[in-house]
Design a protein around this motif. Structure first.
Motif, short mmCIF file in Angstrom:
data_model
loop_
_atom_site.label_atom_id
_atom_site.label_comp_id
_atom_site.label_asym_id
_atom_site.label_seq_id
_atom_site.Cartn_x
_atom_site.Cartn_y
_atom_site.Cartn_z
N TYR A 152 0.84 -1.20 0.00
CA TYR A 152 0.00 0.00 0.00
C TYR A 152 0.87 1.24 0.00
O TYR A 152 0.65 2.18 -0.79
CB TYR A 152 -0.93 -0.03 1.22
CG TYR A 152 -1.69 1.25 1.43
CD1 TYR A 152 -2.79 1.55 0.63
CD2 TYR A 152 -1.30 2.17 2.41
CE1 TYR A 152 -3.49 2.73 0.81
CE2 TYR A 152 -1.99 3.33 2.58
CZ TYR A 152 -3.09 3.62 1.80
OH TYR A 152 -3.77 4.80 1.98
N LEU A 153 1.88 1.28 0.88
CA LEU A 153 2.76 2.45 0.94
C LEU A 153 3.53 2.62 -0.37
O LEU A 153 3.73 3.74 -0.85
CB LEU A 153 3.73 2.33 2.12
CG LEU A 153 3.10 2.45 3.52
CD1 LEU A 153 4.13 2.18 4.60
CD2 LEU A 153 2.48 3.82 3.71
N SER A 154 3.94 1.50 -0.97
CA SER A 154 4.63 1.57 -2.26
C SER A 154 3.70 2.15 -3.32
O SER A 154 4.09 3.03 -4.11
CB SER A 154 5.10 0.20 -2.71
OG SER A 154 6.07 -0.30 -1.84
N GLN A 204 1.79 9.14 -5.69
CA GLN A 204 2.19 10.52 -5.37
C GLN A 204 3.17 11.05 -6.43
O GLN A 204 3.13 12.23 -6.75
CB GLN A 204 2.86 10.59 -3.98
CG GLN A 204 1.88 10.52 -2.86
CD GLN A 204 2.60 10.52 -1.50
OE1 GLN A 204 3.80 10.30 -1.41
NE2 GLN A 204 1.81 10.75 -0.48
N LYS A 205 3.96 10.21 -6.94
CA LYS A 205 4.88 10.62 -7.96
C LYS A 205 4.14 10.83 -9.27
O LYS A 205 4.42 11.76 -10.03
CB LYS A 205 6.02 9.63 -8.16
CG LYS A 205 6.98 9.62 -7.00
CD LYS A 205 8.08 8.63 -7.25
CE LYS A 205 9.00 8.55 -6.05
NZ LYS A 205 10.04 7.60 -6.20
N VAL A 206 3.24 9.93 -9.58
CA VAL A 206 2.52 10.00 -10.86
C VAL A 206 1.44 11.07 -10.78
O VAL A 206 1.33 11.91 -11.69
CB VAL A 206 1.89 8.64 -11.20
CG1 VAL A 206 1.01 8.72 -12.43
CG2 VAL A 206 2.96 7.61 -11.36
N CYS A 207 0.66 11.09 -9.81
CA CYS A 207 -0.43 12.05 -9.70
C CYS A 207 -0.40 12.73 -8.35
O CYS A 207 -1.21 12.42 -7.48
CB CYS A 207 -1.76 11.38 -9.86
SG CYS A 207 -1.97 10.23 -11.15
N PRO A 208 0.44 13.68 -8.18
CA PRO A 208 0.55 14.29 -6.86
C PRO A 208 -0.70 15.09 -6.52
O PRO A 208 -1.07 15.16 -5.35
CB PRO A 208 1.75 15.18 -6.96
CG PRO A 208 2.19 15.21 -8.36
CD PRO A 208 1.44 14.19 -9.09
N ILE A 209 -1.38 15.65 -7.42
CA ILE A 209 -2.54 16.49 -7.11
C ILE A 209 -3.72 15.61 -6.73
O ILE A 209 -4.50 16.00 -5.86
CB ILE A 209 -2.86 17.36 -8.36
CG1 ILE A 209 -1.71 18.25 -8.62
CG2 ILE A 209 -4.14 18.11 -8.15
CD1 ILE A 209 -1.85 19.16 -9.78
N VAL A 210 -3.92 14.48 -7.26
CA VAL A 210 -5.09 13.65 -7.00
C VAL A 210 -5.10 13.14 -5.57
O VAL A 210 -6.16 13.04 -4.95
CB VAL A 210 -5.10 12.46 -7.98
CG1 VAL A 210 -6.21 11.48 -7.68
CG2 VAL A 210 -5.15 12.93 -9.39
N LEU A 211 -3.99 12.92 -5.02
CA LEU A 211 -3.93 12.31 -3.69
C LEU A 211 -4.07 13.33 -2.58
O LEU A 211 -4.23 12.97 -1.43
CB LEU A 211 -2.60 11.55 -3.52
CG LEU A 211 -2.48 10.30 -4.36
CD1 LEU A 211 -1.13 9.69 -4.18
CD2 LEU A 211 -3.53 9.29 -4.02
#
Length: 147
Positions: free
Chosen positions: A131-133, A139-146
């Protein structure tokens, strides 16, 4: 006894001998009567002693029988007490055996549960790591979505 010489055709010498024998016979008779009296006393004493001995022995027998009866009653009471004690001990042993068996089953179940918990913890840790991975990748791919 005195015998008159004049009326009998016996010599004085013979009368003296007879008188002497008569005196000796009387002395002997008195001695025998004394011995008989002594023997009678001894026999009475002996008979009395035997009677007392028999009476004492009878009393000792009664006393011994009473002691025996008391010892027998005490032994019977002790046997009954020990029998009950053994019965309770046997029941206790049976219950203790059941407790040991139940404890063994519980220990086995606990070991199994602990092993399952360890496996579940490892799986949970692995799932958390995944889950953390995934969160890091996201977060790297979609930092705004998270956010």
């Amino acid at each position: 006894l005195q015998v008159e010489i004049s009326s009998l055709p016996v010599s004085k010498n013979e009368v003296d001998v007879l008188n002497k024998r008569m005196v000796e016979a009387e002395i002997r008779n008195k001695e025998l009567e004394r011995q008989l009296t002594d023997h009678t006393k001894v026999m009475k004493s002996s008979s009395n002693e035997k009677f007392l001995t028999i009476r004492r022995l009878q009393e000792e027998k009664i006393s011994s029988n009473s002691q025996f009866d008391l010892m027998l009653k005490t032994s019977e009471d002790n046997c009954e007490r020990l029998r009950l004690q053994l019965q309770r001990k046997s029941q206790t042993d049976s219950l203790l055996k059941e407790v040991y068996l139940e404890n063994a089953k519980t220990s086995t179940a606990l070991s199994t549960a602990e092993e399952a918990r360890r496996i579940a913890e490892k799986q949970l840790t692995a799932e958390k790591d995944k889950y953390l991975s995934l969160v890091r990748v996201l977060q790297k791919v979609c930092p705004i979505v998270l956010r």
